[in-house]
Design a protein around this motif. Structure first.
Motif, PDB file in Angstrom:
ATOM      1  N   ARG A   1      -5.459   6.742   0.764  1.00  0.00           N
ATOM      2  CA  ARG A   1      -5.135   5.515   1.481  1.00  0.00           C
ATOM      3  C   ARG A   1      -5.745   4.353   0.702  1.00  0.00           C
ATOM      4  O   ARG A   1      -6.957   4.326   0.461  1.00  0.00           O
ATOM      5  N   TYR A   2      -4.913   3.400   0.320  1.00  0.00           N
ATOM      6  CA  TYR A   2      -5.347   2.327  -0.581  1.00  0.00           C
ATOM      7  C   TYR A   2      -5.835   1.111   0.204  1.00  0.00           C
ATOM      8  O   TYR A   2      -5.267   0.737   1.236  1.00  0.00           O
ATOM      9  N   HIS A   3      -6.897   0.506  -0.309  1.00  0.00           N
ATOM     10  CA  HIS A   3      -7.517  -0.634   0.353  1.00  0.00           C
ATOM     11  C   HIS A   3      -7.806  -1.741  -0.668  1.00  0.00           C
ATOM     12  O   HIS A   3      -8.022  -1.485  -1.854  1.00  0.00           O
TER      13      HIS A   3
ATOM     14  N   ASP B   1       3.017   1.253  -3.579  1.00  0.00           N
ATOM     15  CA  ASP B   1       2.186   1.494  -4.759  1.00  0.00           C
ATOM     16  C   ASP B   1       1.754   2.943  -4.891  1.00  0.00           C
ATOM     17  O   ASP B   1       1.226   3.343  -5.930  1.00  0.00           O
ATOM     18  N   THR B   2       1.933   3.743  -3.842  1.00  0.00           N
ATOM     19  CA  THR B   2       1.544   5.159  -3.905  1.00  0.00           C
ATOM     20  C   THR B   2       2.748   6.077  -4.019  1.00  0.00           C
ATOM     21  O   THR B   2       2.596   7.292  -3.997  1.00  0.00           O
TER      22      THR B   2
ATOM     23  N   LEU C   1      -6.050  -4.098  -2.075  1.00  0.00           N
ATOM     24  CA  LEU C   1      -5.172  -4.326  -3.223  1.00  0.00           C
ATOM     25  C   LEU C   1      -5.218  -5.795  -3.623  1.00  0.00           C
ATOM     26  O   LEU C   1      -5.225  -6.682  -2.765  1.00  0.00           O
TER      27      LEU C   1
ATOM     28  N   TYR D   1      -9.707  -0.516  -4.249  1.00  0.00           N
ATOM     29  CA  TYR D   1      -9.570  -1.261  -5.499  1.00  0.00           C
ATOM     30  C   TYR D   1     -10.893  -1.939  -5.850  1.00  0.00           C
ATOM     31  O   TYR D   1     -11.563  -2.519  -4.998  1.00  0.00           O
TER      32      TYR D   1
ATOM     33  N   PHE E   1      -9.425   2.355  -8.883  1.00  0.00           N
ATOM     34  CA  PHE E   1      -9.715   2.596  -7.473  1.00  0.00           C
ATOM     35  C   PHE E   1     -10.850   3.615  -7.370  1.00  0.00           C
ATOM     36  O   PHE E   1     -10.816   4.654  -8.040  1.00  0.00           O
TER      37      PHE E   1
ATOM     38  N   GLU F   1       0.822  -1.204   0.000  1.00  0.00           N
ATOM     39  CA  GLU F   1       0.000   0.000   0.000  1.00  0.00           C
ATOM     40  C   GLU F   1       0.857   1.254   0.000  1.00  0.00           C
ATOM     41  O   GLU F   1       0.510   2.261  -0.618  1.00  0.00           O
TER      42      GLU F   1
ATOM     43  N   ASN G   1     -10.112   7.572   0.829  1.00  0.00           N
ATOM     44  CA  ASN G   1     -10.035   6.127   0.705  1.00  0.00           C
ATOM     45  C   ASN G   1     -10.083   5.742  -0.772  1.00  0.00           C
ATOM     46  O   ASN G   1     -11.017   6.115  -1.484  1.00  0.00           O
ATOM     47  N   ALA G   2      -9.056   5.026  -1.222  1.00  0.00           N
ATOM     48  CA  ALA G   2      -8.986   4.554  -2.611  1.00  0.00           C
ATOM     49  C   ALA G   2      -9.146   3.044  -2.583  1.00  0.00           C
ATOM     50  O   ALA G   2      -8.214   2.311  -2.243  1.00  0.00           O
TER      51      ALA G   2
ATOM     52  N   GLU H   1      -1.054   7.659 -14.025  1.00  0.00           N
ATOM     53  CA  GLU H   1      -2.276   7.778 -13.232  1.00  0.00           C
ATOM     54  C   GLU H   1      -3.259   8.723 -13.917  1.00  0.00           C
ATOM     55  O   GLU H   1      -2.856   9.769 -14.447  1.00  0.00           O
TER      56      GLU H   1
END
Length: 655
Positions: free
Chosen positions: A512-514, A201-202, A516, A585, A575, A198, A582-583, A534
């Motif tokens: 914030r990635y969730h 990847d950002t 994945l 997937y 995403f 997480e 909150n991003a 992106e």
């Protein structure tokens, strides 16, 4: 990153001091270790930084910052005036590399990599005969790359973004337009935890090629950095080092032995730690510093609505998005464009357009077609430095009376450039509307706005963005937020500019990635080496915002020539972004279909558009038309040479 000074006594240390090894130690002489600038006190008569002299367009090499160099008599070598290739820029430099220890040596060559397509060489010792030899690199994976000199190969080398390719120019042969390529294959990639993925990847990811002259090894270093405190301060979050073999095997390693690697704004280098007191082996040190439209009002002169059939939604069905499939000559000044629906391969419409808007990919073309927004195509007229908006490529616009709107002359901010544009975005359906604002994102620092409808009062409002994660970003207008927005490289940040408030103070949303997805070893090795971009997309019909990450690789011989560069889509991640950052997937965007091209990205409700397949991402590039199915991550890709790789949105629907 800040500047690390070289460790070579031959160049910089006028009076080298060797510290002999103590009894029981290595017989190798110990040297003064590498150093860097930890601070500065202003001294008007004694401090001069190495820089590009913008007023005269000249680079200068000097040893003013070397701690052992003379304060009273520093060496300063002026290089010949820079020559800017057509459709390139020489205001923003990624780095400079020398082939020899000193630019005063007879065979020394200086290489300069500019942000964008241009790479330039010269021999400083040639004196009056010294001149630049310039190369144009069309492959965008090299636009932000840094050049280095390999003593082992006697070549200048550049790693591409993503680390798929290394391009090399042989000084003993034809360095001019015939690079050699090494395609890397990655091995033994580590298994990151979900939290590590997480973060990584950002990150803004950069590739650095480093050579150990003492051991003959070549390393590719990938640095993963994130913005902290919402400013241009970057913090290193992770580093990966790969030992690169002559056959292109890039093996992940956590053991480089007695070596230590130094990464900064200087050319990367590595040294034997045992030869330098206080330098720790098997370490890597980085030095950071602060461093088209849907409105019938515009385009549809005689709109025709096809009513839904029985049993379908009562919403009217519309003409789906389209693109230019091909072209045929039509007199000396015009061509007939074959327009195809975005989900069809056969032509459906014929549109007449000026030749200069279609055949302008030559390096000396006077006009460059940038892209489109809401169906208005933007072109840059290089001779006068002016942008023009027009509807010539819109399939339903008038052939005999196209609309063309000239924007005011571009204003270049100091240390910025306005020759290379990433994209253009409109805040309204038409630039003729009174409140319409045009945003232009240039490669590098500059973002500019203007109001075309202001006519004589129209002028550019320019902003300089220092954070490098936005240098290659594309701007889009969010109707929901009433702001222009840009995703940063890596996808950590979204920057927003409120036109109703202080334009110089962007708002930042940290993602914030969730959720994945889990990737197989083969998938990780492929995506690890991809050129990643992106794209921020907004669904106006549902109010949702999506961040799309596009993973592409160079194929077909890895040529850098203008017509030889082909990028093929290897993966897509979507995403869903909420207001809290909150991003998530997702493989299900419902009835929506997303379209990515040189146009401003958009998405539509598929049920309103015949032939459009829901839950797909449609991709149009210069040499690729691809359809990515989100549910199973499958890709259907077709190869073709698209003269105008722009998706035109539906012409009579609020998408």
């Amino acid at each position: 990153m800040s500047l690390i000074l070289s460790h070579s006594p031959k160049i910089f240390i006028r009076k080298p001091v060797l510290i002999r090894a103590s009894a029981g130690g290595s017989s190798s002489p110990l040297q003064t270790p590498p150093c860097y600038i930890n601070g500065a006190k202003y001294a008007p008569d004694n401090v001069e930084l190495p820089s590009l002299l913008h007023g005269v367009g000249i680079l200068r090499l000097h040893d003013d910052l070397n701690p052992a160099a003379s304060d009273a008599n520093p060496k300063r070598i002026s290089l010949p005036p820079l020559v800017t290739l057509p459709h390139c820029q020489t205001q923003i430099i990624t780095n400079v590399s020398l082939s020899s220890l000193s630019p005063e040596e007879e065979d020394c060559v200086v290489a300069v990599k500019f942000m964008g397509p241009q790479l330039s060489f010269c021999r400083p010792s040639a004196q009056g005969d010294s001149k630049w030899f310039n190369i144009r690199i069309a492959n965008p994976s090299f636009y932000s790359s840094r050049v280095m000199f390999s003593k082992k190969h006697n070549m200048f080398r550049i790693p591409g973004s993503g680390g798929q390719l290394i391009a090399s120019w042989d000084l003993c042969k034809d360095i001019k337009h015939t690079p050699k390529f090494q395609e890397l294959r990655y091995h033994f990639l580590p298994e990151p935890t979900e939290a590590e993925r997480e973060v990584m990847d950002t990150c803004l990811t950069t590739e650095h090629l480093v050579e150990s002259q003492s051991t003959g090894e070549t390393f590719l270093v990938r640095c993963f950095r994130q913005t902290v405190y919402g400013k241009a301060l970057l913090e290193t979050k992770a580093v990966m080092v790969f030992n690169v073999s002559p056959k292109g095997n890039a093996v992940y390693t956590q053991d480089i032995g007695d070596l230590t690697i130094f990464i900064s704004k200087a050319e990367p280098f590595c040294v034997r730690a045992s030869s330098f007191p206080g330098v720790r082996p098997n370490h890597l040190r980085t030095f950071m510093s602060l461093l088209l439209s849907h409105s019938p009002k515009i385009f549809i002169r005689k709109p025709v609505l096809v009513r839904a059939s029985a049993g379908r939604s009562s919403s009217p069905l519309q003409t789906p998005p389209c693109f230019v499939r091909g072209e045929d000559p039509c007199g000396p000044d015009h061509v007939e464009l074959r327009i195809a629906y975005a989900t069809r391969f056969f032509p459906k419409l014929i549109k007449k357009a000026p030749v200069e808007l279609v055949y302008n990919d030559a390096s000396d073309a006077a006009v460059t077609t940038i892209g489109s927004s809401h169906g208005w195509v933007a072109s840059l007229m290089h001779d006068v430095g002016t942008l023009r908006l027009h509807d010539d490529l819109n399939p339903v616009a008038s052939n005999s009376d196209p609309k063309r709107i000239l924007l005011p002359p571009l204003v270049t901010l100091p240390h910025c450039q306005t020759q290379i544009i990433t994209n253009v975005s409109l805040s309204s359906l038409s630039p003729e509307e009174e409140d319409c604002v045009v945003a232009v994102k240039f490669l590098g620092h500059q973002l500019s706005f203007c109001r075309p409808a202001s006519q004589s009062n129209s002028e550019w409002f320019n902003i300089k963005i220092d954070n490098p994660c936005f240098f290659s970003s594309r701007v889009m207008f969010s109707k929901r937020h009433n702001m222009f927005r840009m995703p940063g490289s890596g996808g950590q940040l979204i920057g927003s500019w409120d036109l109703c408030e202080d334009k110089h103070t962007p708002k930042f949303q940290e993602l914030r990635y969730h959720n994945l997805p889990e990737l197989s070893k083969a998938e990780r090795e492929t995506m690890h080496s991809c050129f990643t971009s992106e794209h921020l997309v907004e669904s106006r019909s549902t109010g949702e915002t999506f961040l799309v990450k596009l993973f592409r690789q160079t194929v077909d011989g890895t040529s850098l020539k203008v017509k030889g560069t082909k990028l093929k889509t290897k993966g897509v991640m979507v995403f869903k972004v909420d207001d809290h950052g909150n991003a998530v997937y997702t493989q299900d965007i419902g009835d929506l279909a997303i379209f990515l091209s040189k146009s401003e990205p958009f998405c539509v409700c598929a049920s309103f558009l015949p032939g459009v397949i829901p839950n797909y991402v449609n991709i149009l590039d210069v040499r690729e038309l691809a359809y990515f199915k989100l549910t199973d991550s499958s890709i259907i890709s077709y190869t073709h040479r698209f003269k105008a790789p722009y998706f035109c949105p539906p012409q009579n629907i609020e998408y």
